[in-house]
Design an enzyme around this catalytic site. Structure first.
Site, PDB file in Angstrom:
ATOM      1  N   PRO A 130       0.829  -1.209   0.000  1.00 35.33           N
ATOM      2  CA  PRO A 130       0.000   0.000   0.000  1.00 35.33           C
ATOM      3  C   PRO A 130       0.862   1.257   0.000  1.00 35.33           C
ATOM      4  O   PRO A 130       1.912   1.320   0.630  1.00 35.33           O
ATOM      5  CB  PRO A 130      -0.790  -0.120   1.314  1.00 35.33           C
ATOM      6  CG  PRO A 130      -0.777  -1.574   1.633  1.00 35.33           C
ATOM      7  CD  PRO A 130       0.542  -2.090   1.133  1.00 35.33           C
ATOM      8  N   GLU A 131       0.415   2.260  -0.742  1.00 33.59           N
ATOM      9  CA  GLU A 131       1.123   3.535  -0.743  1.00 33.59           C
ATOM     10  C   GLU A 131       0.588   4.403   0.389  1.00 33.59           C
ATOM     11  O   GLU A 131      -0.385   4.069   1.070  1.00 33.59           O
ATOM     12  CB  GLU A 131       0.989   4.193  -2.116  1.00 33.59           C
ATOM     13  CG  GLU A 131       1.452   3.266  -3.239  1.00 33.59           C
ATOM     14  CD  GLU A 131       2.132   3.966  -4.400  1.00 33.59           C
ATOM     15  OE1 GLU A 131       2.539   5.126  -4.259  1.00 33.59           O
ATOM     16  OE2 GLU A 131       2.269   3.332  -5.467  1.00 33.59           O
ATOM     17  N   ARG A 169      12.223  -2.983  -8.024  1.00 35.32           N
ATOM     18  CA  ARG A 169      10.840  -2.540  -8.216  1.00 35.32           C
ATOM     19  C   ARG A 169      10.680  -1.918  -9.586  1.00 35.32           C
ATOM     20  O   ARG A 169      11.570  -1.217 -10.089  1.00 35.32           O
ATOM     21  CB  ARG A 169      10.438  -1.518  -7.140  1.00 35.32           C
ATOM     22  CG  ARG A 169      10.563  -2.004  -5.707  1.00 35.32           C
ATOM     23  CD  ARG A 169       9.568  -3.093  -5.377  1.00 35.32           C
ATOM     24  NE  ARG A 169       8.190  -2.673  -5.569  1.00 35.32           N
ATOM     25  CZ  ARG A 169       7.489  -1.954  -4.679  1.00 35.32           C
ATOM     26  NH1 ARG A 169       8.044  -1.581  -3.531  1.00 35.32           N
ATOM     27  NH2 ARG A 169       6.232  -1.625  -4.922  1.00 35.32           N
ATOM     28  N   LYS A 183       4.077   5.054   5.727  1.00 33.22           N
ATOM     29  CA  LYS A 183       3.388   3.775   5.585  1.00 33.22           C
ATOM     30  C   LYS A 183       3.209   3.058   6.924  1.00 33.22           C
ATOM     31  O   LYS A 183       2.878   1.878   6.956  1.00 33.22           O
ATOM     32  CB  LYS A 183       4.151   2.894   4.595  1.00 33.22           C
ATOM     33  CG  LYS A 183       4.227   3.514   3.198  1.00 33.22           C
ATOM     34  CD  LYS A 183       4.983   2.638   2.223  1.00 33.22           C
ATOM     35  CE  LYS A 183       5.067   3.299   0.859  1.00 33.22           C
ATOM     36  NZ  LYS A 183       5.769   2.453  -0.137  1.00 33.22           N
TER      37      LYS A 183
END
Length: 263
Positions: free
Chosen positions: A2-3, A248, A52
Site C-alpha cells: 500500500p502507498e 521494483r 506507511k
C-alpha cells in the site's frame, strides 16, 4: 505494498470509529496474543499515520504499530462481529465497528521511547501538516543516488510508493535516474508539491489518480495513471521504457524526462 494515501485513509477512518473508545483487542490467529492482552480493554486515544506506518495510541503510553508490508490487509466492518477471515493477526473492536488486520510485516506494541525512535527515523511525510520538506531536500541534495530511489526511501521522504514515483517524476519532467545532488531546489519543490497534491486526492477518493480530471473506475489503475505499466507516453506518444530500481518496476519517457540536471 500500500502507498501512503492508503495508510492515511485508514488512519482517518479508524480515528472516527475507534478514537476515544475502550477497545477489545485480540489476536484470532494467536501470533500477537501477548501484545493484544497488553492493550485489551484500554482506551484508544488517537490513530495516526507516518508514511506507511499506522499507529494506534492507547492510554498509558503504549502504541500499536502496524506496517502492512507487501501482503498485509485491513478490513473494517460493523458489528455484530463476523468470524475472522483468514489469519487475523490483530482485531480491534469498538462500540459499533471492528478492524481486522491480516498479514502485516510489523505488528508490535511500542512504549513511549520506542515510538519516538520510530518517528525520528521516518522521513518527512508529504501528507502530514507537521512535515518539514527541508529535511528531505537536505538528504537529496547530498546524495549521488538516483532521485527515483531517494523519493521511495521512507527515511528520506515518506509516503511515496512505486506508482506515485513514476507518475510524479513524469509529471514534473524529471528522469528517475537523475542523481539526487543534481536536483535543484525548484525541482524538489515541484516533486514535493505534486506528491502532496496527488496523495491528498488518493486519500479523498481512496484510489490512485494521477491523470488530471480522471475519476475512480472499477479497473485497478490503468485509466487513472499516465505512464505506470503503460507502453506509450500520453504527451509525446513515444515509447515508455520499463526498468527496475532496487527490484521494483519503474517507468520513464526518455523524451519527456531527459536525463540531465534539473533546476
Amino acid at each position: 505494498m500500500p502507498e501512503g494515501h492508503t495508510i492515511h485513509r485508514a488512519a482517518r477512518d479508524h480515528r472516527r470509529i475507534l478514537a476515544d473508545q475502550k477497545l477489545a483487542v485480540s489476536s484470532p490467529q494467536g501470533r500477537f496474543a501477548e501484545g493484544a492482552a497488553r492493550l485489551n480493554g484500554r482506551r484508544c486515544r488517537a490513530v495516526e499515520a507516518y508514511g506507511k506506518h499506522l499507529l494506534y495510541h492507547f492510554e498509558g503510553g503504549d502504541t500499536l504499530h502496524i506496517h502492512l508490508g507487501l501482503f498485509g490487509r485491513i478490513r473494517k466492518h460493523k458489528l455484530p462481529l463476523a468470524e475472522p477471515r483468514g489469519a487475523v493477526r490483530v482485531r480491534l473492536v469498538g462500540p459499533a465497528h471492528a478492524v481486522d488486520i491480516n498479514g502485516p510485516t510489523i505488528c508490535r506494541v511500542l512504549d513511549g521511547p520506542e515510538r519516538l525512535t520510530l518517528i525520528q527515523r521516518i522521513g518527512p511525510d508529504v501528507l502530514r501538516a507537521d512535515a518539514d520538506p527541508e529535511r528531505a531536500f537536505t538528504k537529496i541534495m547530498r546524495s549521488r543516488a538516483p532521485i527515483g530511489r531517494l523519493i521511495m526511501d521512507q527515511s528520506v521522504m515518506a509516503g511515496i510508493g512505486n506508482i506515485y514515483r513514476s507518475e510524479v517524476l513524469w509529471r514534473q519532467g524529471i528522469h528517475p535516474q537523475t542523481p539526487g545532488r543534481m536536483i535543484g531546489r525548484a525541482a524538489f519543490d515541484r516533486i514535493w508539491t505534486d506528491a502532496k497534491a496527488l496523495l491528498t486526492i488518493g486519500v479523498k477518493r481512496n484510489a490512485i489518480i494521477t491523470v488530471d480530471g480522471a475519476i475512480p473506475s472499477k479497473s485497478r489503475y490503468r485509466e487513472r495513471v499516465n505512464i505506470f505499466a503503460k507502453s506509450q507516453c500520453p504527451a509525446c506518444r513515444g515509447a515508455i521504457r520499463r526498468f527496475e530500481i532496487d527490484g521494483r518496476r519503474a517507468f520513464v519517457c526518455d523524451a519527456c524526462q531527459p536525463l540531465s540536471g534539473n533546476e
